[in-house]
Design a protein around this motif. Sequence first.
Motif, PDB file in Angstrom:
ATOM      1  N   PHE A  55       0.652  -1.710  -0.037  1.00 19.33           N
ATOM      2  CA  PHE A  55       0.134   0.353  -0.070  1.00 19.33           C
ATOM      3  C   PHE A  55       0.576   1.645   0.114  1.00 19.33           C
ATOM      4  O   PHE A  55       0.638   2.332  -0.689  1.00 19.33           O
ATOM      5  CB  PHE A  55      -0.384  -0.536   0.663  1.00 19.33           C
ATOM      6  N   TYR A  56       2.217   1.424   0.729  1.00 20.72           N
ATOM      7  CA  TYR A  56       2.859   2.442   0.662  1.00 20.72           C
ATOM      8  C   TYR A  56       3.284   2.609  -0.688  1.00 20.72           C
ATOM      9  O   TYR A  56       3.151   3.440  -1.165  1.00 20.72           O
ATOM     10  CB  TYR A  56       3.248   2.573   2.156  1.00 20.72           C
ATOM     11  N   GLU A  57       4.507   1.407  -1.058  1.00 19.53           N
ATOM     12  CA  GLU A  57       4.337   1.451  -2.616  1.00 19.53           C
ATOM     13  C   GLU A  57       3.183   2.240  -3.306  1.00 19.53           C
ATOM     14  O   GLU A  57       3.676   3.101  -4.265  1.00 19.53           O
ATOM     15  CB  GLU A  57       4.963   0.042  -3.130  1.00 19.53           C
ATOM     16  N   LEU A  58       2.097   1.795  -3.447  1.00 17.02           N
ATOM     17  CA  LEU A  58       1.063   1.626  -3.988  1.00 17.02           C
ATOM     18  C   LEU A  58       0.855   4.086  -3.918  1.00 17.02           C
ATOM     19  O   LEU A  58       0.415   4.784  -5.235  1.00 17.02           O
ATOM     20  CB  LEU A  58      -0.122   1.279  -4.543  1.00 17.02           C
ATOM     21  N   TRP A  59       0.757   4.225  -2.933  1.00 23.45           N
ATOM     22  CA  TRP A  59       1.274   5.506  -2.106  1.00 23.45           C
ATOM     23  C   TRP A  59       1.644   6.282  -3.529  1.00 23.45           C
ATOM     24  O   TRP A  59       1.474   7.379  -3.725  1.00 23.45           O
ATOM     25  CB  TRP A  59       0.568   5.382  -1.273  1.00 23.45           C
ATOM     26  N   ALA A  60       2.730   6.007  -2.998  1.00 29.78           N
ATOM     27  CA  ALA A  60       4.082   6.434  -3.677  1.00 29.78           C
ATOM     28  C   ALA A  60       4.133   6.799  -5.342  1.00 29.78           C
ATOM     29  O   ALA A  60       3.636   8.042  -5.174  1.00 29.78           O
ATOM     30  CB  ALA A  60       5.802   5.946  -2.915  1.00 29.78           C
ATOM     31  N   ASP A  61       3.914   5.968  -5.334  1.00 23.00           N
ATOM     32  CA  ASP A  61       3.054   6.203  -6.647  1.00 23.00           C
ATOM     33  C   ASP A  61       2.330   6.738  -7.661  1.00 23.00           C
ATOM     34  O   ASP A  61       2.294   7.801  -8.698  1.00 23.00           O
ATOM     35  CB  ASP A  61       3.228   4.237  -7.688  1.00 23.00           C
ATOM     36  N   LEU A  62       1.408   6.703  -6.808  1.00 27.05           N
ATOM     37  CA  LEU A  62      -0.200   7.128  -7.485  1.00 27.05           C
ATOM     38  C   LEU A  62       0.538   8.727  -7.050  1.00 27.05           C
ATOM     39  O   LEU A  62      -0.084   9.705  -8.128  1.00 27.05           O
ATOM     40  CB  LEU A  62      -1.582   6.954  -6.505  1.00 27.05           C
ATOM     41  N   GLU A  63       1.089   9.244  -6.110  1.00 28.16           N
ATOM     42  CA  GLU A  63       1.007  10.933  -6.065  1.00 28.16           C
ATOM     43  C   GLU A  63       2.300  10.950  -6.858  1.00 28.16           C
ATOM     44  O   GLU A  63       2.160  12.169  -7.524  1.00 28.16           O
ATOM     45  CB  GLU A  63       2.211  10.729  -5.187  1.00 28.16           C
ATOM     46  N   GLU A  64       3.144  10.158  -6.963  1.00 27.28           N
ATOM     47  CA  GLU A  64       4.258  10.407  -8.740  1.00 27.28           C
ATOM     48  C   GLU A  64       3.675  10.233  -9.588  1.00 27.28           C
ATOM     49  O   GLU A  64       3.536  11.563 -10.464  1.00 27.28           O
ATOM     50  CB  GLU A  64       5.073   9.320  -8.669  1.00 27.28           C
ATOM     51  N   LYS A  65       2.411   9.695 -10.240  1.00 27.38           N
ATOM     52  CA  LYS A  65       1.914   9.952 -11.016  1.00 27.38           C
ATOM     53  C   LYS A  65       0.795  11.419 -10.859  1.00 27.38           C
ATOM     54  O   LYS A  65       1.105  11.746 -11.950  1.00 27.38           O
ATOM     55  CB  LYS A  65       0.859   8.492 -11.624  1.00 27.38           C
ATOM     56  N   ILE A  66       0.146  11.917 -10.432  1.00 32.21           N
ATOM     57  CA  ILE A  66      -0.681  12.361  -9.809  1.00 32.21           C
ATOM     58  C   ILE A  66       0.687  14.043 -10.301  1.00 32.21           C
ATOM     59  O   ILE A  66      -0.134  14.840 -11.024  1.00 32.21           O
ATOM     60  CB  ILE A  66      -0.517  13.020  -8.573  1.00 32.21           C
ATOM     61  N   LYS A  67       1.465  13.918  -9.463  1.00 28.55           N
ATOM     62  CA  LYS A  67       2.136  15.268  -9.996  1.00 28.55           C
ATOM     63  C   LYS A  67       2.649  15.502 -11.456  1.00 28.55           C
ATOM     64  O   LYS A  67       3.475  15.959 -11.429  1.00 28.55           O
ATOM     65  CB  LYS A  67       3.647  14.698  -8.818  1.00 28.55           C
ATOM     66  N   GLY A  68       3.546  14.228 -11.527  1.00 29.47           N
ATOM     67  CA  GLY A  68       3.345  14.316 -13.210  1.00 29.47           C
ATOM     68  C   GLY A  68       2.052  14.845 -14.287  1.00 29.47           C
ATOM     69  O   GLY A  68       3.123  15.159 -15.078  1.00 29.47           O
ATOM     70  N   SER A  69       1.032  14.432 -13.596  1.00 35.25           N
ATOM     71  CA  SER A  69       0.526  15.188 -14.699  1.00 35.25           C
ATOM     72  C   SER A  69       0.027  15.978 -14.344  1.00 35.25           C
ATOM     73  O   SER A  69      -0.875  17.353 -14.960  1.00 35.25           O
ATOM     74  CB  SER A  69      -0.807  14.678 -14.495  1.00 35.25           C
TER      75      SER A  69
END
Length: 70
Positions: A55-69
């Motif tokens: 879950f923490y890994e997914l959270w970090a990935d999601l935040e990166e994707k959101i920041k990238g968009s």
Amino acid sequence: EKRQLETIEEDVQKAEAELAEAQADLEKHEIYSDHEKMQACSLKVQEAQKKVDDFYELWADLEEKIKGSI
């Protein structure tokens, strides 16, 4: 992805609660004194820890994707 990001904190909290419960079970005498129960409980702790980590890994990935968009 934004929807997942909105619910991920709650998912992490639930997973951490499950982990804490499994860890507490390890300290119970009826578990600790029975080898088979101890193994099963240890496996439950490992699985719960993996769930939290995932879950923490997914959270970090999601935040990166959101920041990238943005």
